[in-house]
Design an enzyme around this catalytic site. Structure first.
Site, PDB file in Angstrom:
ATOM      1  N   ARG A 174      62.026  74.744 -31.471  1.00 14.77           N
ATOM      2  CA  ARG A 174      62.739  75.622 -32.421  1.00 14.77           C
ATOM      3  C   ARG A 174      61.866  75.966 -33.629  1.00 14.77           C
ATOM      4  O   ARG A 174      62.359  76.103 -34.753  1.00 14.77           O
ATOM      5  CB  ARG A 174      64.067  74.990 -32.885  1.00 14.77           C
ATOM      6  CG  ARG A 174      65.027  74.701 -31.763  1.00 14.77           C
ATOM      7  CD  ARG A 174      65.529  75.952 -31.041  1.00 14.77           C
ATOM      8  NE  ARG A 174      66.164  75.550 -29.809  1.00 14.77           N
ATOM      9  CZ  ARG A 174      65.533  75.566 -28.620  1.00 14.77           C
ATOM     10  NH1 ARG A 174      64.282  76.010 -28.496  1.00 14.77           N
ATOM     11  NH2 ARG A 174      66.168  75.174 -27.541  1.00 14.77           N
ATOM     12  N   SER A 224      73.923  75.341 -32.844  1.00 18.07           N
ATOM     13  CA  SER A 224      73.617  73.946 -33.197  1.00 18.07           C
ATOM     14  C   SER A 224      73.112  73.875 -34.631  1.00 18.07           C
ATOM     15  O   SER A 224      72.193  74.599 -35.002  1.00 18.07           O
ATOM     16  CB  SER A 224      72.548  73.384 -32.258  1.00 18.07           C
ATOM     17  OG  SER A 224      73.086  73.285 -30.961  1.00 18.07           O
ATOM     18  N   GLU A 294      68.728  72.656 -37.949  1.00 16.10           N
ATOM     19  CA  GLU A 294      68.152  73.698 -37.090  1.00 16.10           C
ATOM     20  C   GLU A 294      68.454  75.060 -37.719  1.00 16.10           C
ATOM     21  O   GLU A 294      67.680  75.995 -37.616  1.00 16.10           O
ATOM     22  CB  GLU A 294      68.757  73.609 -35.678  1.00 16.10           C
ATOM     23  CG  GLU A 294      68.208  74.668 -34.742  1.00 16.10           C
ATOM     24  CD  GLU A 294      68.585  74.435 -33.284  1.00 16.10           C
ATOM     25  OE1 GLU A 294      68.652  73.263 -32.846  1.00 16.10           O
ATOM     26  OE2 GLU A 294      68.812  75.435 -32.579  1.00 16.10           O
TER      27      GLU A 294
HETATM   28  C1  LIG Z   1      77.253  80.528 -30.631  1.00 19.30           C
HETATM   29  C2  LIG Z   1      75.781  80.352 -30.858  1.00 19.30           C
HETATM   30  C3  LIG Z   1      74.981  79.789 -29.871  1.00 19.30           C
HETATM   31  C4  LIG Z   1      73.613  79.619 -30.080  1.00 19.30           C
HETATM   32  N1  LIG Z   1      72.872  79.071 -29.086  1.00 19.30           N
HETATM   33  C5  LIG Z   1      71.531  78.932 -29.253  1.00 19.30           C
HETATM   34  C6  LIG Z   1      70.726  78.378 -28.211  1.00 19.30           C
HETATM   35  O1  LIG Z   1      71.194  78.032 -27.143  1.00 19.30           O
HETATM   36  N2  LIG Z   1      69.396  78.256 -28.442  1.00 19.30           N
HETATM   37  C7  LIG Z   1      68.816  78.655 -29.613  1.00 19.30           C
HETATM   38  O2  LIG Z   1      67.595  78.525 -29.747  1.00 19.30           O
HETATM   39  N3  LIG Z   1      69.563  79.164 -30.622  1.00 19.30           N
HETATM   40  C8  LIG Z   1      70.894  79.319 -30.480  1.00 19.30           C
HETATM   41  N4  LIG Z   1      71.651  79.839 -31.495  1.00 19.30           N
HETATM   42  C9  LIG Z   1      71.019  80.170 -32.783  1.00 19.30           C
HETATM   43  C10 LIG Z   1      70.514  81.615 -32.915  1.00 19.30           C
HETATM   44  O3  LIG Z   1      71.232  82.487 -32.070  1.00 19.30           O
HETATM   45  C11 LIG Z   1      69.025  81.708 -32.594  1.00 19.30           C
HETATM   46  O4  LIG Z   1      68.293  80.918 -33.517  1.00 19.30           O
HETATM   47  C12 LIG Z   1      68.508  83.149 -32.664  1.00 19.30           C
HETATM   48  O5  LIG Z   1      67.183  83.170 -32.189  1.00 19.30           O
HETATM   49  C13 LIG Z   1      68.528  83.736 -34.067  1.00 19.30           C
HETATM   50  O6  LIG Z   1      68.235  85.117 -33.963  1.00 19.30           O
HETATM   51  P1  LIG Z   1      68.730  86.138 -35.071  1.00 19.30           P
HETATM   52  O7  LIG Z   1      68.213  87.472 -34.714  1.00 19.30           O
HETATM   53  O8  LIG Z   1      70.183  86.024 -35.286  1.00 19.30           O
HETATM   54  O9  LIG Z   1      67.944  85.581 -36.334  1.00 19.30           O
HETATM   55  P2  LIG Z   1      68.486  85.464 -37.821  1.00 19.30           P
HETATM   56  O10 LIG Z   1      69.456  84.344 -37.910  1.00 19.30           O
HETATM   57  O11 LIG Z   1      68.896  86.797 -38.321  1.00 19.30           O
HETATM   58  O12 LIG Z   1      67.147  85.044 -38.552  1.00 19.30           O
HETATM   59  C14 LIG Z   1      66.513  83.808 -38.279  1.00 19.30           C
HETATM   60  C15 LIG Z   1      65.187  83.764 -39.037  1.00 19.30           C
HETATM   61  O13 LIG Z   1      64.295  84.727 -38.482  1.00 19.30           O
HETATM   62  C16 LIG Z   1      63.881  85.657 -39.487  1.00 19.30           C
HETATM   63  N5  LIG Z   1      63.723  86.933 -38.819  1.00 19.30           N
HETATM   64  C17 LIG Z   1      64.595  87.571 -37.995  1.00 19.30           C
HETATM   65  N6  LIG Z   1      64.031  88.678 -37.483  1.00 19.30           N
HETATM   66  C18 LIG Z   1      62.779  88.754 -38.015  1.00 19.30           C
HETATM   67  C19 LIG Z   1      61.696  89.655 -37.862  1.00 19.30           C
HETATM   68  N7  LIG Z   1      61.778  90.718 -37.057  1.00 19.30           N
HETATM   69  N8  LIG Z   1      60.558  89.415 -38.533  1.00 19.30           N
HETATM   70  C20 LIG Z   1      60.446  88.338 -39.335  1.00 19.30           C
HETATM   71  N9  LIG Z   1      61.432  87.439 -39.524  1.00 19.30           N
HETATM   72  C21 LIG Z   1      62.576  87.650 -38.864  1.00 19.30           C
HETATM   73  C22 LIG Z   1      64.978  85.620 -40.541  1.00 19.30           C
HETATM   74  O14 LIG Z   1      64.491  86.019 -41.808  1.00 19.30           O
HETATM   75  C23 LIG Z   1      65.318  84.148 -40.517  1.00 19.30           C
HETATM   76  O15 LIG Z   1      64.340  83.438 -41.231  1.00 19.30           O
HETATM   77  C24 LIG Z   1      73.033  80.027 -31.317  1.00 19.30           C
HETATM   78  C25 LIG Z   1      73.831  80.611 -32.304  1.00 19.30           C
HETATM   79  C26 LIG Z   1      75.196  80.771 -32.091  1.00 19.30           C
HETATM   80  C27 LIG Z   1      76.034  81.426 -33.159  1.00 19.30           C
END
Ligand SMILES: Cc1cc2nc3c(=O)[nH]c(=O)nc-3n(C[C@H](O)[C@H](O)[C@H](O)COP(=O)(O)OP(=O)(O)OC[C@H]3O[C@@H](n4cnc5c(N)ncnc54)[C@H](O)[C@@H]3O)c2cc1C
Length: 302
Positions: A174, A224, A294
């Site tokens: 992660r 998580s 996380e």
């Molecule tokens: C129900 C649920 C289930 C989940 N299951 C999992 C799982 O199984 N495995 C897992 O790994 N995660 C899981 N997650 C967590 C989450 O979905 C992941 O971490 C996902 O990768 C986050 O993506 P996001 O686009 O929403 O990022 P955000 O939450 O919007 O951002 C995360 C970070 O990335 C940065 N960021 C985003 N896009 C960019 C970009 N283009 N350039 C630079 N920085 C950027 C943001 O500034 C921030 O620091 C889950 C979440 C939920 C709600």
């Protein structure tokens, strides 16, 4: 935020792609958080270059994909929050997929089903964008996105566009080195393989079924909350400590999955934060194990 910056944002992004003083609840899967001074929707590289130049002037700039791994403080954020969803699209060359950062993982999955490409099924049900997945090295126990990456194109912290191979980037559980190295992740090239459409659909259906059975998907959450400490499962430790159903304000340890904190309706980010602290304290006292978050905290917390 001063009027000069506001005018610059309106001139650069156009009035349809800028919003001032809007709640973070609209942009996070937790549905919590305070006011964001300015939200913009970049759609091309020159917007990122503009945001980089503003950041060099001292304006705070942050990016959000789906906000599905973020806890934004109730004090909000006084800088510019850039939502990446307009930087979206997938193109294919044989087994290689070029994917822009704001593309949702669910869109990638649908594309792969349509084009009979396998290798990405493990991303099914993760509610984020490619950009967020690369920053977090998102995945499941068996596989993380780094395992299907060939290249990543990003703007570095000096404002230079870079294209790096997978092995030039540090990847961990992660975590990816892009967190420190990049100002903005723009796109990636992923490698898949030719698959059988029925098998792909079957695999995805199975993964989604397991998620529905084990995760509290009807409540807002950020997945998580804590990383699994080496040799342990965070959820199991929290469950064994008897914390399922434990509440602080509107934030509750899920009854279904103890490593999820859910917003039962009116939780604040402070409720979530205080519940996280309580869980960490309990697990340290009981097992002498430190739980590392996380999810990412953004802004000021008590
Ligand atoms: C129900 C649920 C289930 C989940 N299951 C999992 C799982 O199984 N495995 C897992 O790994 N995660 C899981 N997650 C967590 C989450 O979905 C992941 O971490 C996902 O990768 C986050 O993506 P996001 O686009 O929403 O990022 P955000 O939450 O919007 O951002 C995360 C970070 O990335 C940065 N960021 C985003 N896009 C960019 C970009 N283009 N350039 C630079 N920085 C950027 C943001 O500034 C921030 O620091 C889950 C979440 C939920 C709600």
């Amino acid at each position: 935020m001063n009027d000069r910056i506001k005018d610059l944002l309106l001139n650069t992004f156009g009035k349809d792609c800028v919003v001032f003083n809007v709640s973070a609840k609209n942009f996070t899967s937790f549905k919590t958080g305070g006011e964001l001074a300015a939200v913009v929707f970049p759609s091309e590289k020159k917007h990122i270059e503009f945001l980089f130049n503003l950041s060099k002037e001292g304006v705070s700039v942050r990016f959000i994909g789906c906000g599905s791994n973020l806890l934004i403080s109730d004090d909000g954020f006084d800088g510019i929050m850039a939502i990446t969803k307009k930087i979206s699209g997938i193109s294919r060359s044989e087994k290689e997929l070029s994917v822009l950062a704001g593309t949702k993982l669910s869109t990638l999955i649908k594309f792969c089903i349509k084009k009979d490409i396998s290798g990405f099924e493990f991303l099914a049900g993760i509610p984020g964008t490619i950009g967020g997945a690369l920053i977090n090295n998102a995945g499941i126990k068996e596989k993380s996105i780094s395992q299907v990456v060939l290249f990543v194109e990003y703007m570095d912290k000096n404002g230079l566009w870079q294209r790096k191979g997978k092995n030039e980037i540090i990847w961990d559980y992660r975590y990816s080195g892009l967190r420190e190295k990049s100002f903005f992740v723009f796109s990636t090239v992923l490698i898949g393989e030719k698959g059988d459409p029925d098998q792909i659909k079957k695999k995805i259906a199975l993964i989604m079924k397991k998620r529905k059975e084990t995760q509290p998907l009807v409540f807002p959450s950020a997945g998580s909350v804590f990383k699994n400490p080496p040799g342990f499962f965070a959820g199991k430790l929290i469950d064994q400590a008897g914390l399922k159903g434990f509440k602080v304000g509107g934030a509750m340890v899920s009854e279904k999955h103890a490593n999820f904190i859910v917003n039962t309706g009116n939780a604040t980010s402070t409720d979530v934060f205080n519940l996280m602290k309580y869980i960490q304290k309990t697990i340290i006292n009981r097992y002498n194990i430190t739980l590392e978050p996380e999810i990412e905290l953004l802004g000021r917390f008590p």
